[in-house]
Design a protein around this motif. Structure first.
Motif, PDB file in Angstrom:
ATOM      1  N   THR A 276       0.844  -1.191   0.000  1.00  0.00           N
ATOM      2  CA  THR A 276       0.000   0.000   0.000  1.00  0.00           C
ATOM      3  C   THR A 276       0.878   1.240   0.000  1.00  0.00           C
ATOM      4  OG1 THR A 276      -0.120   0.262   2.402  1.00  0.00           O
ATOM      5  CG2 THR A 276      -1.710  -1.258   1.387  1.00  0.00           C
ATOM      6  N   ASP A 277       0.270   2.371  -0.339  1.00  0.00           N
ATOM      7  CA  ASP A 277       1.020   3.629  -0.273  1.00  0.00           C
ATOM      8  C   ASP A 277       0.750   4.386   1.024  1.00  0.00           C
ATOM      9  OD1 ASP A 277      -1.577   4.307  -0.830  1.00  0.00           O
ATOM     10  OD2 ASP A 277      -1.115   5.655  -2.487  1.00  0.00           O
ATOM     11  N   TYR A 278      -0.013   3.768   1.934  1.00  0.00           N
ATOM     12  CA  TYR A 278      -0.362   4.449   3.186  1.00  0.00           C
ATOM     13  C   TYR A 278       0.064   3.684   4.431  1.00  0.00           C
ATOM     14  CZ  TYR A 278      -4.333   1.277   2.504  1.00  0.00           C
ATOM     15  OH  TYR A 278      -5.106   0.175   2.265  1.00  0.00           O
TER      16      TYR A 278
END
Length: 129
Positions: free
Chosen positions: A87-89
């Protein structure tokens, strides 16, 4: 209302799977709850994996079953970290995997017969109601 001991076992199993689902959700949500102390997230990992392992160890009392349980819980922790890394978070952290594994192992160690069986207590007392 009197509860059948078999139904109590089914409810217990369902609650355990709810705990697994909650671990997965909290592992992948963009905004997990924060524990505002040093390494609070590690404490959360440790507690979650320890509690779910202890919960399921009330159902699965055989040595092979418990070994499988611990392997499954450690595997879940590893899988969740790799999933977070995609994920990018969220971020991949080996320390989280270690906290998960320690929690799962201590949950197993604390399981009956070392601590009383809460499932046995529930079956005994709730089936009398």
């Amino acid at each position: 209302m009197r509860l059948n001991p078999t139904k109590i076992t089914h409810y217990w199993r369902a609650a355990g799977w709810f705990g697994v689902g909650l671990i997965i959700y909290l592992s992948l949500t963009p905004s997990p709850p924060q524990i505002n102390i040093d390494n609070g997230d590690k404490l959360g990992h440790f507690a979650a994996y320890g509690l779910v392992t202890l919960w399921f160890a009330q159902l699965y009392t055989g040595l092979r079953q418990r070994i499988g349980l611990v392997i499954g819980m450690v595997g879940l922790g590893i899988a969740m970290e790799y999933a977070q890394g995609t994920t990018d978070y969220r971020s991949f952290e080996v320390a989280d995997m270690v906290a998960d594994a320690i929690g799962a192992c201590l949950g197993w160690i604390a399981a009956p017969p070392r601590l009383p069986s809460l499932l046995s207590w529930a079956k005994k007392h709730l089936s009398k109601c």
